[in-house]
Write a protein that holds these residues in place. Structure first.
Motif, short mmCIF file in Angstrom:
data_model
loop_
_atom_site.label_atom_id
_atom_site.label_comp_id
_atom_site.label_asym_id
_atom_site.label_seq_id
_atom_site.Cartn_x
_atom_site.Cartn_y
_atom_site.Cartn_z
N VAL A 114 9.71 8.54 -4.52
CA VAL A 114 10.45 7.28 -4.55
C VAL A 114 11.05 7.04 -3.18
CG1 VAL A 114 12.38 6.02 -5.59
CG2 VAL A 114 10.98 7.56 -6.99
N VAL A 115 10.79 5.85 -2.62
CA VAL A 115 11.31 5.53 -1.28
C VAL A 115 12.05 4.20 -1.33
CG1 VAL A 115 9.63 6.83 0.06
CG2 VAL A 115 9.07 4.52 -0.67
N THR A 116 13.05 4.06 -0.48
CA THR A 116 13.83 2.82 -0.42
C THR A 116 13.09 1.79 0.42
OG1 THR A 116 15.02 3.47 1.59
CG2 THR A 116 15.95 4.17 -0.55
N GLU A 117 13.51 0.53 0.29
CA GLU A 117 12.92 -0.54 1.10
C GLU A 117 13.15 -0.29 2.58
OE1 GLU A 117 10.97 -3.12 0.22
OE2 GLU A 117 10.95 -2.23 -1.78
N ASN A 118 14.32 0.22 2.92
CA ASN A 118 14.62 0.50 4.33
C ASN A 118 13.69 1.58 4.88
OD1 ASN A 118 16.64 -1.37 4.56
ND2 ASN A 118 18.30 0.07 4.08
N TYR A 119 13.41 2.59 4.06
CA TYR A 119 12.52 3.65 4.53
C TYR A 119 11.09 3.13 4.67
CZ TYR A 119 10.84 8.38 5.31
OH TYR A 119 10.30 9.50 5.88
N CYS A 168 0.83 -1.22 0.00
CA CYS A 168 0.00 0.00 0.00
C CYS A 168 0.86 1.25 0.00
CB CYS A 168 -0.93 0.00 1.22
SG CYS A 168 -2.25 -1.20 1.14
N PHE A 169 1.84 1.30 0.90
CA PHE A 169 2.70 2.48 0.97
C PHE A 169 3.49 2.67 -0.33
CE2 PHE A 169 2.43 2.41 5.76
CZ PHE A 169 1.92 3.69 5.87
N GLN A 170 3.98 1.57 -0.89
CA GLN A 170 4.71 1.67 -2.15
C GLN A 170 3.85 2.32 -3.22
OE1 GLN A 170 5.80 -2.49 -2.66
NE2 GLN A 170 7.97 -2.01 -2.40
N GLN A 171 2.59 1.87 -3.32
CA GLN A 171 1.70 2.40 -4.35
C GLN A 171 1.31 3.85 -4.06
OE1 GLN A 171 0.76 0.64 -7.26
NE2 GLN A 171 0.35 2.78 -7.74
#
Length: 242
Positions: free
Chosen positions: A64-69, A53-56
């Motif tokens: 654009v966010v990293t996996e760690n973020y 959900c957050f990715q979308q």
């Protein structure tokens, strides 16, 4: 073919906490100086993992966010979720849940949970509701990198049950999934499982199109009847109401 395991979804099946999740997601978006969810985004988020959900949502807003973020956001949300539940004297568990768990256990079926929620949130609710001891395996959102409607969570549940009970020789076709959203139903179907749709989140008639069985409430599910269908020599998936 026989029924050997029942796999529950979590949000929308065990606990009625979707409004809390939607609120917390909006709060994080605002904290990130982003617009809250639109109506169509809220609908699309149901049944999917928080990470997906957050990715979308971030992608929809050009961020654009990293996996760690993303992981940091998930645990920030989980901490707030804990605080929100602490404000609630009685957890909003769905009626009929404990009786259905009793039915599963009395028939010597294995019981598992497959959810996109992170483990901390799941264990908090199960421990507080005194239900944790009944679930022999849990597949949480932090165990997999994909989200429903991908089948990975359900396939991992089968693998873990076989690791826990080697003599079980469990096949996906011997599992019954209990879901409340089209994304969850599709995930279980793609894992080759039979599915009960419970109309907690979506209307009965909508779930009925996709599920083998559809019920308005967990208390309407007749597990004995479902087992009889599984035991038929030539099982043909049908859409029916328990």
């Amino acid at each position: 073919m026989s029924l050997k395991a029942v796999l529950f979804d979590f949000n929308g099946v065990i606990i009625n906490d979707e409004p809390i999740h939607l609120q917390l997601i909006d709060e994080i978006l605002v904290q990130e100086n982003l617009q809250p969810q639109r109506v169509n985004e809220r609908q699309a988020s149901l049944g999917r993992s928080d990470r997906a959900c957050f990715q979308q949502l971030f992608a929809n807003r050009g961020r654009v966010v990293t996996e760690n973020y993303l992981t940091q956001l998930l645990y920030r949300k989980a901490q707030t979720y804990v605080l929100e539940l602490e404000k609630i004297e009685k957890l909003p568990l769905y009626p009929g849940l404990e009786d259905l768990i009793f039915q599963v256990r009395s028939r010597n079926l294995k019981l598992g949970l497959v959810s996109g929620a992170i483990r901390k949130e799941i264990e908090l609710v199960l421990n507080r509701a005194n239900l944790a001891e009944y679930f022999q395996i849990i597949v949480a959102g932090d165990d997999i990198t994909t989200s429903k409607p991908e089948p990975d969570g359900y396939l991992l549940a089968v693998k873990r049950l076989n690791q826990e009970f080697p003599a079980l020789n469990l096949q996906p076709q011997e599992c019954l999934a209990i879901e409340d959203t089209p994304a969850g139903v599709e995930a279980a179907k793609r894992a080759q499982m039979q599915v009960v749709g419970v109309a907690n989140t979506y209307p009965f008639h909508m779930l009925q199109r996709y599920c083998n069985w559809t019920v308005d409430y967990l208390s309407d599910l007749e597990l004995e009847r479902v087992q009889e269908v599984f035991s038929q020599k030539e099982f043909q998936p049908t859409v029916s109401e328990c």
